[in-house]
Design a protein around this motif. Structure first.
Motif, short mmCIF file in Angstrom:
data_model
loop_
_atom_site.label_atom_id
_atom_site.label_comp_id
_atom_site.label_asym_id
_atom_site.label_seq_id
_atom_site.Cartn_x
_atom_site.Cartn_y
_atom_site.Cartn_z
N ARG A 111 42.37 35.70 43.30
CA ARG A 111 41.46 36.61 43.53
C ARG A 111 40.51 36.44 42.61
O ARG A 111 38.98 37.25 42.43
N ALA A 112 41.09 36.70 41.63
CA ALA A 112 39.89 36.25 40.12
C ALA A 112 39.40 35.40 40.34
O ALA A 112 37.55 35.11 39.87
N ASN A 113 39.73 34.17 40.75
CA ASN A 113 38.49 33.28 41.10
C ASN A 113 37.38 33.68 42.02
O ASN A 113 36.71 33.14 41.61
N ALA A 132 29.93 36.36 41.94
CA ALA A 132 29.85 36.83 41.27
C ALA A 132 28.38 35.78 40.52
O ALA A 132 27.57 36.24 40.33
N ARG A 133 28.80 34.08 40.25
CA ARG A 133 28.20 33.68 40.16
C ARG A 133 26.97 33.47 40.80
O ARG A 133 25.85 32.81 39.92
N LYS A 134 27.82 33.15 41.92
CA LYS A 134 26.70 33.39 42.90
C LYS A 134 25.05 34.19 43.73
O LYS A 134 24.30 33.93 43.51
N ALA A 167 43.50 39.75 36.21
CA ALA A 167 42.71 40.20 37.03
C ALA A 167 43.03 41.60 37.30
O ALA A 167 43.44 42.40 38.17
N ALA A 168 41.97 42.68 37.12
CA ALA A 168 42.08 43.75 36.97
C ALA A 168 41.72 44.11 38.86
O ALA A 168 41.23 43.32 39.39
N SER A 219 50.56 35.86 38.57
CA SER A 219 51.00 35.83 39.95
C SER A 219 49.73 34.28 40.77
O SER A 219 47.90 35.02 40.17
N ASP A 220 50.05 34.11 41.79
CA ASP A 220 49.01 33.06 42.31
C ASP A 220 48.29 34.07 42.50
O ASP A 220 46.34 33.34 42.96
#
Length: 209
Positions: free
Chosen positions: A173-175, A181-183, A147-148, A167-168
């Protein structure tokens, strides 16, 4: 105390710095002492000189994680062996403080405090713990957060070797970032399709004139 516990020392030290964010929490004697956790005896031996020493060891431990995370397992092992040679451990059989159900000592291997200084002692424990984890689970279980810009170190203990974040919080945050980005891509694709349809309609209208 299980030997696997000592690998946490390496992660704890590496994660005192976040290079991508230009953050470094290892700036004082108190910050160094906090790394030892319950090992108060060794922590009391920390001096100002140890702050610089700890930073040096931190950089070398991070290099191990970077090599392993990048797939260069041979380099990761070489770097770790270099630390083990420089900072050897002193194993002892211990157990009087841990009694089993019968009231007898629960004998186990314990790593003794290093005789020279606090930084050497911590480096020995951290390096040994990391080596134990690597040989038990494989070098691909040493990772850096995806997660940059985090890049914190972690030890993958998942059953299917699927861990990618430290971490969770970073996983969430990455998800969320991936979802947004997909949207955006979907919206752009929809906009392009709409413009293409309008262009085609205009072309048909012109051809009928």
């Amino acid at each position: 105390m299980e030997l696997a516990h000592y690998s946490d020392y390496a992660v704890r030290l590496v994660n005192t710095e976040e290079p991508a964010r230009n953050k470094d929490s290892l700036t004082s004697v108190d910050a160094v002492r906090a790394l030892f956790g319950a090992s108060a005896q060794m922590a009391r031996r920390v001096t100002e000189t140890d702050v610089t020493r700890f930073r040096n060891v931190r950089g070398r431990l991070r290099a191990v994680f970077e090599a392993a995370d990048g797939g260069d397992h041979g380099l990761a092992v070489d770097l770790l062996n270099s630390l083990l040679m420089e900072f050897p451990v002193s194993p002892q059989v211990s157990g009087h403080e841990y009694l089993n159900d019968e009231g007898r000592p629960n004998w186990h291997i314990h790593l003794a405090d290093h005789p020279s200084n606090a930084s050497a002692g911590y480096a020995a424990i951290a390096s040994f713990g990391l080596a134990f984890h690597l040989t038990e689970h494989g070098p691909d279980r040493l990772g850096l957060c995806q997660a940059a810009p985090c890049r914190n170190a972690y030890l993958d203990t998942s059953t299917n070797r699927s861990r990618r974040y430290c971490s969770d919080r970073c996983a969430t945050r990455a998800n969320v970032a991936a979802y947004r980005a997909r949207k955006r891509l979907e919206a752009e694709a929809s906009g392009q399709s709409g413009r293409s349809a309008d262009t085609a309609q205009d072309s048909r209208a012109l051809s009928e004139l």
